[in-house]
Design an enzyme around this catalytic site. Structure first.
Site, PDB file in Angstrom:
ATOM      1  N   CYS A  84      78.851   5.196  32.397  1.00  0.00           N
ATOM      2  CA  CYS A  84      77.707   5.755  31.034  1.00  0.00           C
ATOM      3  C   CYS A  84      78.133   5.401  30.167  1.00  0.00           C
ATOM      4  O   CYS A  84      77.438   4.724  29.448  1.00  0.00           O
ATOM      5  CB  CYS A  84      77.246   7.231  31.487  1.00  0.00           C
ATOM      6  SG  CYS A  84      77.932   8.787  32.305  1.00  0.00           S
ATOM      7  N   ARG A 107      89.915  10.406  38.174  1.00  0.00           N
ATOM      8  CA  ARG A 107      90.049  11.660  37.809  1.00  0.00           C
ATOM      9  C   ARG A 107      90.839  12.306  38.565  1.00  0.00           C
ATOM     10  O   ARG A 107      91.842  12.338  39.202  1.00  0.00           O
ATOM     11  CB  ARG A 107      88.483  12.934  38.211  1.00  0.00           C
ATOM     12  CG  ARG A 107      87.260  11.756  38.397  1.00  0.00           C
ATOM     13  CD  ARG A 107      85.864  12.461  38.865  1.00  0.00           C
ATOM     14  NE  ARG A 107      85.496  11.995  38.054  1.00  0.00           N
ATOM     15  CZ  ARG A 107      83.920  11.762  38.696  1.00  0.00           C
ATOM     16  NH1 ARG A 107      83.542  12.359  39.118  1.00  0.00           N
ATOM     17  NH2 ARG A 107      82.829  11.150  38.042  1.00  0.00           N
ATOM     18  N   GLN A 134      81.206   4.569  42.799  1.00  0.00           N
ATOM     19  CA  GLN A 134      80.437   4.967  43.010  1.00  0.00           C
ATOM     20  C   GLN A 134      79.434   3.841  42.711  1.00  0.00           C
ATOM     21  O   GLN A 134      78.849   3.149  42.156  1.00  0.00           O
ATOM     22  CB  GLN A 134      80.068   6.117  42.175  1.00  0.00           C
ATOM     23  CG  GLN A 134      80.598   7.606  41.756  1.00  0.00           C
ATOM     24  CD  GLN A 134      80.430   8.838  41.008  1.00  0.00           C
ATOM     25  OE1 GLN A 134      79.398   8.215  39.845  1.00  0.00           O
ATOM     26  NE2 GLN A 134      80.240  10.330  41.088  1.00  0.00           N
ATOM     27  N   HIS A 157      72.403   2.955  35.371  1.00  0.00           N
ATOM     28  CA  HIS A 157      71.594   3.625  34.041  1.00  0.00           C
ATOM     29  C   HIS A 157      70.614   2.646  33.942  1.00  0.00           C
ATOM     30  O   HIS A 157      70.848   1.495  33.856  1.00  0.00           O
ATOM     31  CB  HIS A 157      72.751   3.722  32.926  1.00  0.00           C
ATOM     32  CG  HIS A 157      73.668   3.906  33.729  1.00  0.00           C
ATOM     33  ND1 HIS A 157      75.047   3.760  33.477  1.00  0.00           N
ATOM     34  CD2 HIS A 157      73.811   6.415  33.585  1.00  0.00           C
ATOM     35  CE1 HIS A 157      75.851   5.195  34.181  1.00  0.00           C
ATOM     36  NE2 HIS A 157      75.064   6.365  34.014  1.00  0.00           N
ATOM     37  N   LYS A 173      67.044  17.185  35.631  1.00  0.00           N
ATOM     38  CA  LYS A 173      67.677  16.451  37.149  1.00  0.00           C
ATOM     39  C   LYS A 173      67.532  16.525  38.380  1.00  0.00           C
ATOM     40  O   LYS A 173      66.819  17.633  39.012  1.00  0.00           O
ATOM     41  CB  LYS A 173      69.133  15.956  36.741  1.00  0.00           C
ATOM     42  CG  LYS A 173      69.773  17.301  37.931  1.00  0.00           C
ATOM     43  CD  LYS A 173      71.422  16.844  37.207  1.00  0.00           C
ATOM     44  CE  LYS A 173      72.082  18.509  37.490  1.00  0.00           C
ATOM     45  NZ  LYS A 173      72.673  18.671  38.542  1.00  0.00           N
ATOM     46  N   HIS A 207      70.198   8.218  33.816  1.00  0.00           N
ATOM     47  CA  HIS A 207      71.727   8.203  35.158  1.00  0.00           C
ATOM     48  C   HIS A 207      71.070   8.374  36.536  1.00  0.00           C
ATOM     49  O   HIS A 207      70.475   9.276  36.880  1.00  0.00           O
ATOM     50  CB  HIS A 207      72.816   9.133  34.752  1.00  0.00           C
ATOM     51  CG  HIS A 207      73.435   9.546  33.354  1.00  0.00           C
ATOM     52  ND1 HIS A 207      74.326   9.312  33.210  1.00  0.00           N
ATOM     53  CD2 HIS A 207      72.639  10.104  32.647  1.00  0.00           C
ATOM     54  CE1 HIS A 207      74.214   9.496  31.866  1.00  0.00           C
ATOM     55  NE2 HIS A 207      73.297  10.229  31.297  1.00  0.00           N
TER      56      HIS A 207
HETATM   57 ZN    ZN Z   1      75.877   8.335  34.405  1.00  0.00          ZN
END
Ligand code: ZN
Ligand code: ZN
Length: 612
Positions: A307, A336, A354, A358, A441, A487
């Site tokens: 993002c 990560r 992933q 966006h 969300k 997102h």
């Molecule tokens: Zn994002």
């Protein structure tokens, strides 16, 4: 795991692939009560386990025995070690002893009495000292001739403990009080449920899950490998595994392109500065992998999400209200810094990507964006044959300090999302306090073929990040305004989703996903030439084919096709060559008989294109 905690910050959420439980607030109440009752039964069973062990091994010392998820355990200090073979004997003793139990009687005792009663048991004596120091009341529970130091509570009616709804499961080593500095004790685990049926269903699910473990099947099918030299949590996908991964990604691409998303390509490393502006640095610095440069002094990180970079693409040009929405998709690798002990096959990784995207839009465009994204998520989950429910994750108005932004903005944004669900007659559950820190969300909770729940898809409204990066557009009235950021992820990480799919399909991938789609087997060596022609024709038509011209008999080759769960096997022999046909066998439907090669290709092309 605390899914709520972890889903709060964008698609950065770890919990996206962690099995979650979903409750509405009403469910929560009844569930809590039932759960409490069940925990009391489970804990009472731990006492019964203690009693049985003391009866068989009088010199074993009892430590602690709580209720846990799915059952209970008790830790013991045995003078002679026991094995899992002893579990049957212990279980039998539990049933025997239970017949003599009338109740679990509580009695408060003094510090001196307690010390006397548990003389020679260092574990209980340590607890007695602690409780006494903390000013806690000391109490014991007695049933038959077994007495344990315990604060309770326990079942009031002894018949609440169902002898057909528990089972001793396994043994494991466990340090006293969980500290490696202490002695290693023997932990005996038991399963316990409200009914026999629930216990049996759970055992069946565990066995099925074990048989379908994606690490096991992934190895058997040769989909991915780990190397000590590469490092933990960093899988290497073989030709086969990479083929599945590509199919998953291509499908997400196809779906998102249809609703106007376009792909970008972005670097894996970023200056720390970027994450300072986005706010990730402060919250997630310890979860990001730091990178050293030989030439620059600044701090760099491998990126854990896309993002912040996408805001820089948006912000690179002056934008007008007419340009919006701008929809940016990205399959860049993300990293990560997971604890090595928490890594798990493909479902918990250090490197993955992933189907992350966006959309930057105006407030009046939010509705359409959400509806479109919901549409492609729904389509994807139907294709993958997964059931799903939608959770509307809202902020907790009682704790505004946990979130960024004004209450009025939150209320307005949440209403937009809820209206979308109501207007489109979509069932959903409300989850107060589960929003991301920057906005509400929709989390899509899917169910796999074993009934396990996974949160893979998400659509999140972000009212904060565009402001932090000072993103703007010029509106109709000529004024500079801040865009809204959405997102979203369709199936989340293709790699982790592959892990879930392996278990969901038990390795029996549908044709479009199967790493090898067709195996061609000649009956004898003199059929090799025709077999090769057939294999080549299939490859030309875009299929992944294993044309097996190796030495070895036909039976072995067909067995190999079954072991590798290949959807179609084609046999070429005299009878086929004589009539210019092929003999086809399907993994799930069995023999399909003789067919024209052309006819077969038309059939499987349709099957592949429709992702049946
Ligand atoms: Zn994002
Ligand atoms: Zn107890």
């Amino acid at each position: 795991m605390r899914p709520g905690e972890n889903t709060r910050y964008c698609i950065f959420a770890r919990a996206i692939f962690i099995k979650i439980k979903v409750f509405t607030s009403k469910d929560k109440k009844t569930n809590n009560m039932e759960q409490e009752k069940l925990n009391i039964v489970r804990h009472s069973l731990a006492h019964l386990l203690g009693a049985a062990v003391k009866s068989i091994w009088p010199d074993a010392k009892i430590a602690t025995g709580p209720a846990i998820e799915n059952g209970f355990y008790y830790d013991f200090d045995f003078t002679t070690p026991i094995t899992e073979k002893d579990l049957g004997k212990i279980e039998q003793k539990m049933r025997e002893i239970f017949k003599k139990w009338q109740s679990l009687e509580k009695k408060n005792i003094s510090y001196e009495e307690a010390k006397k009663l548990f003389e020679g048991n260092p574990y209980k004596l340590e607890l007695i000292e602690e409780y006494n120091k903390d000013g806690k009341e000391l109490s014991i529970y007695t049933s038959g001739d077994f007495t344990d130091l315990c604060a309770g509570p326990h079942v009031v009616n002894i018949d609440d403990i169902k002898m057909d709804a528990f089972k001793l499961e396994r043994i494991a080593g466990a340090y006293w009080k969980g500290s490696e500095e202490n002695k290693m004790l023997t932990r005996i685990y038991g399963l316990a449920f409200p009914t026999k049926e629930e216990l049996e269903a759970y055992i069946k699910q565990i066995e099925e899950a074990r048989a379908r473990d994606h690490k096991k099947i992934g190895k058997e099918l040769g989909l991915f490998v780990f190397s000590d030299l590469v490092g933990p949590g960093l899988p290497l996908y073989t030709f086969k595994g990479a083929a599945i991964r590509k199919e998953i990604m291509d499908y997400s691409r196809e779906l998102q392109e249809a609703i106007g998303y376009q792909e970008v390509h972005t670097p894996n490393i970023n200056k720390a500065e970027l994450f300072k502006v986005s706010g990730h640095y402060e919250k997630y610095k310890d979860d990001m992998i730091k990178v050293m440069s030989n030439y620059s002094k600044e701090e760099y990180f491998l990126k854990p999400m896309n993002c912040p970079q996408h805001t820089q693409i948006y912000g690179s040009e002056a934008r007008s209200y007419r340009d919006l929405p701008i929809r940016i998709a990205d399959f860049a690798n993300l990293y990560r810094d997971e604890r090595p002990g928490e890594l798990n096959g493909l479902t918990r990784l250090r490197c993955f990507c992933q189907d992350d995207a966006h959309a930057f839009c105006r407030e009046d465009q939010i509705k359409e964006e959400f509806v479109n994204v919901l549409g492609i998520i729904k389509k994807a989950l139907i294709t993958y044959k997964m059931e799903y429910t939608i959770r509307l994750s809202l902020w907790d108005p009682a704790k505004p300090e946990k979130y960024l932004g004004e209450a009025s903005v939150w209320e307005r944004a949440q209403k937009i999302l809820e209206d979308i669900l109501v207007e489109n007659k979509i069932d959903y559950i409300r989850a107060v306090g589960e929003a991301a820190i920057y906005g509400p969300k929709m989390d899509i909770v899917t169910k796999d073929s074993l009934g396990r729940e996974w949160q893979i898809s998400t659509i999140q409204l972000d009212l904060i990040m565009p402001e932090r990066f000072k993103l703007t557009y010029t509106d109709k009235d000529g004024k500079e305004k801040t865009p809204i950021m959405i997102h979203r992820a369709i199936i989340g990480s293709p790699e982790r989703f592959m892990g879930i799919l392996i278990e969901h399909y038990s390795g029996n991938f549908p044709l479009w996903l199967a790493p090898v789609q067709i195996k061609v087997v000649p009956v004898r060596e003199n059929h090799n030439k025709v077999a090769k022609q057939v294999g080549d024709e299939l490859k030309t038509n875009g299929f992944r084919v294993d044309c097996d011209l190796n030495e070895g008999n036909m039976g072995g080759k067909i067995r190999d096709a079954k072991t590798n769960k290949i959807p179609y096997t084609i046999i070429i022999g005299d009878k086929d060559i004589a009539v210019n046909k092929i003999t086809v066998e399907n993994r799930d439907k069995g023999q399909l008989g003789q067919m024209d090669l052309k006819e077969f290709i038309t059939k499987i092309k349709k099957e592949k294109e429709n992702r049946e």
